[in-house]
Structures are given as C-alpha cells and as structure tokens.
Design a protein around this motif. Sequence first.
Motif, short mmCIF file in Angstrom:
data_model
loop_
_atom_site.label_atom_id
_atom_site.label_comp_id
_atom_site.label_asym_id
_atom_site.label_seq_id
_atom_site.Cartn_x
_atom_site.Cartn_y
_atom_site.Cartn_z
N VAL A 57 0.72 -1.31 -0.02
CA VAL A 57 -0.04 0.04 0.03
C VAL A 57 0.90 1.34 0.20
CG1 VAL A 57 -1.52 1.44 1.43
CG2 VAL A 57 -2.02 -0.95 1.04
N THR A 58 1.82 1.26 0.62
CA THR A 58 2.74 2.49 0.87
C THR A 58 4.05 2.55 0.08
OG1 THR A 58 4.07 1.41 2.55
CG2 THR A 58 2.18 2.47 3.49
N GLY A 59 4.39 1.47 -0.69
CA GLY A 59 5.59 1.47 -1.21
C GLY A 59 6.72 1.55 -0.51
N ALA A 60 6.71 1.39 0.91
CA ALA A 60 7.89 1.61 1.81
C ALA A 60 8.76 0.10 1.80
CB ALA A 60 7.29 2.07 2.96
N SER A 61 9.79 0.35 2.23
CA SER A 61 10.67 -0.82 2.38
C SER A 61 10.29 -1.57 3.76
CB SER A 61 12.05 -0.13 2.78
OG SER A 61 12.31 0.49 3.76
N ASP A 62 10.67 -2.65 3.89
CA ASP A 62 10.12 -3.38 5.34
C ASP A 62 10.67 -2.74 6.54
OD1 ASP A 62 8.77 -5.66 6.57
OD2 ASP A 62 11.13 -6.33 6.94
N PRO A 63 12.13 -2.10 6.49
CA PRO A 63 12.39 -1.30 7.75
C PRO A 63 11.58 -0.09 8.08
CG PRO A 63 14.38 -1.89 6.27
CD PRO A 63 13.32 -2.10 5.61
N THR A 64 11.16 0.69 6.65
CA THR A 64 10.19 1.54 7.07
C THR A 64 8.89 1.18 7.61
OG1 THR A 64 11.32 2.99 5.18
CG2 THR A 64 8.98 3.74 5.84
N VAL A 65 8.09 0.29 7.14
CA VAL A 65 7.04 -0.26 7.53
C VAL A 65 7.11 -0.54 9.00
CG1 VAL A 65 5.32 -1.98 7.52
CG2 VAL A 65 6.05 -0.79 5.48
N GLY A 66 8.37 -1.30 9.36
CA GLY A 66 8.60 -1.52 10.66
C GLY A 66 8.53 -0.14 11.64
N ARG A 67 9.10 0.69 11.16
CA ARG A 67 9.15 2.06 12.07
C ARG A 67 7.75 2.59 11.94
NH1 ARG A 67 13.80 2.54 9.22
NH2 ARG A 67 13.19 3.99 7.55
N VAL A 68 7.06 2.63 11.03
CA VAL A 68 5.68 3.16 11.10
C VAL A 68 4.91 2.26 12.05
CG1 VAL A 68 3.51 3.37 9.87
CG2 VAL A 68 5.92 4.24 8.74
N VAL A 69 4.87 1.34 11.97
CA VAL A 69 4.11 0.34 12.93
C VAL A 69 4.68 0.28 14.33
CG1 VAL A 69 3.88 -2.39 13.57
CG2 VAL A 69 3.77 -1.71 11.15
N ARG A 70 5.94 0.56 14.61
CA ARG A 70 6.23 0.60 15.95
C ARG A 70 5.77 2.09 16.56
NH1 ARG A 70 10.84 -1.80 13.99
NH2 ARG A 70 11.85 0.11 13.69
N ASP A 71 5.91 3.35 15.62
CA ASP A 71 5.45 4.43 16.08
C ASP A 71 3.90 4.59 16.39
OD1 ASP A 71 7.99 5.46 15.80
OD2 ASP A 71 7.76 6.31 13.68
N PHE A 72 3.06 3.83 15.53
CA PHE A 72 1.80 3.66 15.68
C PHE A 72 1.28 2.86 16.91
CE2 PHE A 72 0.25 4.35 10.95
CZ PHE A 72 0.36 5.53 10.91
N GLU A 73 2.17 1.89 17.32
CA GLU A 73 1.80 1.05 18.53
C GLU A 73 2.21 1.91 19.63
OE1 GLU A 73 2.39 -3.57 17.16
OE2 GLU A 73 4.30 -2.34 17.34
N ASP A 74 3.35 2.50 19.41
CA ASP A 74 3.76 3.59 20.61
C ASP A 74 2.72 4.40 20.96
OD1 ASP A 74 6.22 2.16 20.96
OD2 ASP A 74 7.61 3.74 19.73
N ARG A 75 1.92 4.87 20.05
CA ARG A 75 0.85 6.06 19.96
C ARG A 75 -0.32 5.39 20.52
NH1 ARG A 75 4.96 8.26 17.25
NH2 ARG A 75 5.13 10.39 17.41
#
Length: 84
Positions: A37-55
């Motif tokens: 969906v995002t066209g992002a790399s796996d590390p970028t998706v990992g950061r997005v997911v962690r950021d969303f979980e942290d919030r």
Amino acid sequence: MDPAIQSIEFLARSEHRVMALEALLNKRLDRRDLRAVTGASDPTVGRVVRDFEDRSWIVRDGPHYELTPLGEFVADLFLNCVRE
C-alpha cells in the motif's frame, strides 16, 4: 506544544504514515500489505508500525494490524483535515 498539533506534525512529515493510517482505516493489514500500500521498504514499515503502536493507534492480532478506537479517531480527523 499541543499533543494534537504534535500528532498532526508527526503524520504530515511522512507520506508513508499517512498512507498506512488510511489503509488501516479500511481493514486489518499485515506488514506485506502495508509495504504494498505504501511502497515503503520493510524497515520503514517496521518503524511506522512501532510508532503507531507506541501512540496506541494500532494493535497487533497475529500477523495483522488494526486501528484502535484512538487510531480511528486520529485517522478520521487527520484525513478529513487534509481532504478539505
């Protein structure tokens, strides 16, 4: 700084975050789906997911992620603002 403004700034600084949040508003997704969906790399998706979980905007259910009620609220408000 106001927490609401901080959340808007956090989202607005990354197209990947916005696309992920919008995609999760529609359905549960796994990391592979989020990459597609995002066209992002796996590390970028990992950061997005962690950021969303942290919030507390998403929760994980097995391999899938879904928005929490707070995440839905944030997504609705942010996406309505940028669409107007």
